[in-house]
Write a protein that holds these residues in place. Structure first.
Motif, PDB file in Angstrom:
ATOM      1  N   GLU A 192      -5.052  28.709  33.979  1.00 56.21           N
ATOM      2  CA  GLU A 192      -3.683  28.931  33.520  1.00 56.21           C
ATOM      3  C   GLU A 192      -2.739  29.264  34.666  1.00 56.21           C
ATOM      4  N   LEU A 193      -3.275  29.885  35.722  1.00 55.11           N
ATOM      5  CA  LEU A 193      -2.448  30.172  36.890  1.00 55.11           C
ATOM      6  C   LEU A 193      -1.961  28.884  37.551  1.00 55.11           C
ATOM      7  N   VAL A 194      -2.789  27.851  37.542  1.00 61.87           N
ATOM      8  CA  VAL A 194      -2.388  26.561  38.108  1.00 61.87           C
ATOM      9  C   VAL A 194      -1.226  25.980  37.298  1.00 61.87           C
ATOM     10  N   ILE A 195      -1.352  26.050  35.967  1.00 57.96           N
ATOM     11  CA  ILE A 195      -0.283  25.547  35.086  1.00 57.96           C
ATOM     12  C   ILE A 195       0.994  26.346  35.312  1.00 57.96           C
ATOM     13  N   LEU A 196       0.855  27.680  35.459  1.00 58.03           N
ATOM     14  CA  LEU A 196       2.004  28.534  35.718  1.00 58.03           C
ATOM     15  C   LEU A 196       2.692  28.132  37.018  1.00 58.03           C
ATOM     16  N   ALA A 197       1.906  27.895  38.064  1.00 57.66           N
ATOM     17  CA  ALA A 197       2.471  27.535  39.362  1.00 57.66           C
ATOM     18  C   ALA A 197       3.270  26.236  39.278  1.00 57.66           C
ATOM     19  N   VAL A 198       2.740  25.264  38.548  1.00 47.54           N
ATOM     20  CA  VAL A 198       3.438  23.983  38.389  1.00 47.54           C
ATOM     21  C   VAL A 198       4.755  24.172  37.643  1.00 47.54           C
ATOM     22  N   SER A 199       4.718  24.963  36.556  1.00 50.11           N
ATOM     23  CA  SER A 199       5.929  25.159  35.755  1.00 50.11           C
ATOM     24  C   SER A 199       6.991  25.929  36.530  1.00 50.11           C
ATOM     25  N   VAL A 200       6.585  26.946  37.278  1.00 46.73           N
ATOM     26  CA  VAL A 200       7.544  27.722  38.060  1.00 46.73           C
ATOM     27  C   VAL A 200       8.140  26.871  39.183  1.00 46.73           C
ATOM     28  N   ALA A 201       7.292  26.083  39.848  1.00 48.82           N
ATOM     29  CA  ALA A 201       7.788  25.211  40.918  1.00 48.82           C
ATOM     30  C   ALA A 201       8.804  24.207  40.367  1.00 48.82           C
ATOM     31  N   GLY A 202       8.506  23.661  39.196  1.00 45.03           N
ATOM     32  CA  GLY A 202       9.437  22.725  38.567  1.00 45.03           C
ATOM     33  C   GLY A 202      10.751  23.392  38.206  1.00 45.03           C
ATOM     34  N   ALA A 203      10.663  24.637  37.712  1.00 45.12           N
ATOM     35  CA  ALA A 203      11.877  25.366  37.335  1.00 45.12           C
ATOM     36  C   ALA A 203      12.726  25.691  38.559  1.00 45.12           C
ATOM     37  N   VAL A 204      12.083  26.139  39.639  1.00 50.65           N
ATOM     38  CA  VAL A 204      12.814  26.456  40.874  1.00 50.65           C
ATOM     39  C   VAL A 204      13.512  25.208  41.411  1.00 50.65           C
ATOM     40  N   LEU A 205      12.790  24.089  41.428  1.00 51.29           N
ATOM     41  CA  LEU A 205      13.377  22.841  41.892  1.00 51.29           C
ATOM     42  C   LEU A 205      14.543  22.428  40.999  1.00 51.29           C
ATOM     43  N   GLY A 206      14.394  22.645  39.692  1.00 52.12           N
ATOM     44  CA  GLY A 206      15.462  22.319  38.762  1.00 52.12           C
ATOM     45  C   GLY A 206      16.709  23.146  39.009  1.00 52.12           C
ATOM     46  N   VAL A 207      16.541  24.453  39.229  1.00 50.50           N
ATOM     47  CA  VAL A 207      17.681  25.331  39.498  1.00 50.50           C
ATOM     48  C   VAL A 207      18.381  24.929  40.792  1.00 50.50           C
ATOM     49  N   ILE A 208      17.588  24.637  41.827  1.00 50.34           N
ATOM     50  CA  ILE A 208      18.171  24.211  43.111  1.00 50.34           C
ATOM     51  C   ILE A 208      18.938  22.902  42.933  1.00 50.34           C
ATOM     52  N   ALA A 209      18.334  21.959  42.207  1.00 56.13           N
ATOM     53  CA  ALA A 209      18.969  20.654  41.991  1.00 56.13           C
ATOM     54  C   ALA A 209      20.298  20.803  41.261  1.00 56.13           C
ATOM     55  N   LEU A 210      20.345  21.711  40.293  1.00 56.82           N
ATOM     56  CA  LEU A 210      21.599  21.959  39.576  1.00 56.82           C
ATOM     57  C   LEU A 210      22.623  22.654  40.477  1.00 56.82           C
ATOM     58  N   ALA A 211      22.152  23.612  41.280  1.00 54.80           N
ATOM     59  CA  ALA A 211      23.053  24.394  42.116  1.00 54.80           C
ATOM     60  C   ALA A 211      23.721  23.548  43.192  1.00 54.80           C
ATOM     61  N   VAL A 212      22.976  22.631  43.802  1.00 52.31           N
ATOM     62  CA  VAL A 212      23.541  21.835  44.910  1.00 52.31           C
ATOM     63  C   VAL A 212      24.102  20.507  44.439  1.00 52.31           C
ATOM     64  N   GLY A 213      23.979  20.234  43.139  1.00 51.29           N
ATOM     65  CA  GLY A 213      24.588  19.019  42.614  1.00 51.29           C
ATOM     66  C   GLY A 213      23.727  17.769  42.657  1.00 51.29           C
ATOM     67  N   TRP A 214      22.422  17.925  42.941  1.00 52.90           N
ATOM     68  CA  TRP A 214      21.545  16.746  42.915  1.00 52.90           C
ATOM     69  C   TRP A 214      21.470  16.165  41.521  1.00 52.90           C
ATOM     70  N   ILE A 215      21.483  17.020  40.540  1.00 51.84           N
ATOM     71  CA  ILE A 215      21.560  16.576  39.152  1.00 51.84           C
ATOM     72  C   ILE A 215      22.713  17.317  38.481  1.00 51.84           C
ATOM     73  N   SER A 216      23.287  16.734  37.462  1.00 52.29           N
ATOM     74  CA  SER A 216      24.405  17.345  36.767  1.00 52.29           C
ATOM     75  C   SER A 216      24.196  17.238  35.274  1.00 52.29           C
ATOM     76  N   LEU A 217      24.862  18.079  34.541  1.00 51.84           N
ATOM     77  CA  LEU A 217      24.773  18.076  33.104  1.00 51.84           C
ATOM     78  C   LEU A 217      25.824  17.155  32.498  1.00 51.84           C
TER      79      LEU A 217
END
Length: 484
Positions: free
Chosen positions: A459-484
């Protein structure tokens, strides 16, 4: 997406009411036919012409039929699992992914409810411009007032909505069928032919088809409706039959609404319509009264659907809490048996997403796509579970190992749901991680209440993947790589 009546929490130990095949099929139809169908003309015209739409519905129809067959297979082979999508994920892949499935199913229902408010405000916005297309500040404020008004009403014990549901069923089916009939009467072959290959703004045929996939997922949400109530069926085999019968019925409706629209207006004009685009198409065919007719039917339908899906979302949290997969505070009900903490969390997430839509370029499509993306993990895990019991011996599987046909169905359903994740694109996968990862706090709370370690090594492996995805998502939104 539309209404599903929530199972009463206090009937867990009571003899389950027995439902007929017809009633179960009606649940499936009621689950799927909702706000999404009113938006189909514009959503498809934004992406593709007639040729692409036909291919898209063929792909979606075949893929969702495989998913319907998968729920049929699981209902018969694993009758011990009565909670539908969430139960399959937990049984197949452990508690943490089961938690994610329950949370994702709940979150998709909440975000789907946001589309209801956006669509209502956009509909009224046709005569009150200050509401825009449902994402102005005034629209968000009015939607928020309606949201919390429903919360206070439900917490006072409004849990059975039989009378409302009857009105809702008529309100949504009659206008839709009326639309199809009138569109056929006013159908123009020359316009249809001009729309066949798509407009100049449409890209490659593959890209056009891919662009429609999340819309088809959204309108098919609820395909598991009979599965959720499988313990109430007179015969277990009726669950699968009802799923397939209900699916085929709504598939015909959805495809018809999309295709006949191409015979009324050029696809560029359909793509420019405000939502609900079905109203705009009918207005072009018969005049203003057609738009009013569709708009009134939509508002009645959506308000009833909102009530029922809010109850359903709260029920998901309540059941997960009783299974020790969510914190115990979500088990609480008040003196009139309303699950207030679960209802509050449901309303709170809807409120958050409503505020986010104010910053979106296209609030309705954003909420629609996010709803679909959040639902894909639960669907993928259910299909993968069917594949798992088809390739391994399992003492709990009734009838032993699955047949070659059943295995093929499971393979195709798994491939289809995996393709849908690809079709969603990186943007919505990352935004989904942003929603999923913080929810782990609830999982940890539940484990600690039970005196257990928060995570196993897997489960720690799954947690690491989900957190990494979330961090990347927040960064992508913050710098404008993706937009809503």
């Amino acid at each position: 997406m539309s209404q599903v009546t929530a199972t009463e929490a206090d009937q867990q130990d009571a003899p389950a009411a027995k439902l007929s095949l017809f009633t179960l099929a009606a649940m499936v139809v009621g689950s799927m036919v909702g706000a999404g169908v009113f938006s189909l003309p514009r959503r498809f015209a934004e992406e593709t012409g007639v040729a692409g739409a036909l291919i898209a519905w063929a792909v979606a129809g075949a893929g969702m039929l495989m998913l319907a067959f998968t729920f049929q297979l699981l209902a018969v082979r694993r009758p011990d699992l009565d909670a539908g999508v969430y139960a399959y994920a937990k049984a197949g892949f452990g508690e943490y992914l089961g938690f994610f499935s329950a949370f994702g199913y709940w979150a998709s229902a909440c975000v789907g409810n946001v589309t209801y408010w956006v669509l209502i405000m956009s509909t009224v916005g046709a005569i009150w411009p200050a509401l825009g297309e449902g994402n102005t500040a005034l629209a968000v404020v009015l939607s928020s007032i309606g949201l919390w008004a429903f919360f206070w009403m439900i917490r006072r014990g409004v849990k059975e909505a039989t009378a409302i549901n009857k009105i809702v069923t008529v309100a949504k089916l009659v206008p839709i069928l009326f639309f199809v009939v009138l569109a056929l009467v006013y159908f123009r072959a020359d316009v249809f032919a001009a729309n066949f290959h798509g407009a100049d703004y449409a890209g490659s045929l593959f890209g056009q088809v891919r662009g429609t996939m999340l819309a088809t997922v959204f309108v098919f949400l609820g395909i598991e409706g009979a599965s959720v109530y499988s313990r109430h069926a007179k015969r277990r085999s009726d669950v699968g039959k009802a799923t397939v019968l209900g699916f085929l019925s709504v598939f015909a409706i959805f495809a018809s609404v999309t295709i006949v629209s191409y015979g009324i207006l050029p696809m560029g004009d359909i793509a420019d319509l405000r939502q609900p685009s079905m109203a705009g198409v009918l207005q072009a065919a018969v005049g203003t009264w057609g738009k009013v007719f569709i708009s009134v039917g939509l508002i009645v339908s959506v308000l009833g659907a909102y009530l029922a899906w809010t109850l359903m979302a709260a029920e998901v949290l309540l059941v997960a809490a009783k299974d020790d997969d969510m914190p115990r505070f979500l088990r609480r009900v008040n003196s009139v048996d309303a699950p207030v903490p679960a209802l509050f969390m449901t309303s709170l997430l809807i409120q958050v997403v409503l505020v986010v839509t104010a910053f979106s370029d296209d609030a309705f499509n954003f909420a629609l796509d996010l709803t679909s993306a959040l639902s894909l993990i639960p669907y993928l895990l259910a299909a993968a579970f069917a594949l798992k019991i088809g390739t391994r011996s399992d003492a709990l599987t009734v009838g032993g190992r699955t047949s070659g046909r059943e295995l093929a169905v499971a393979v195709l359903a798994t491939l289809y749901t995996a393709f849908l994740l690809f079709a969603a694109g990186l943007k919505f996968v990352l935004v989904s991680f942003v929603v999923y990862a913080p929810a782990t706090v609830l999982f940890v709370m539940a484990r600690r209440e039970q005196g257990r370690q928060p995570f196993t090594a897997r489960e720690l492996v799954i947690l690491a993947v989900s957190v990494a995805g979330a961090v990347l998502g927040v960064i992508a939104l913050a710098v404008g790589w993706i937009s809503l």
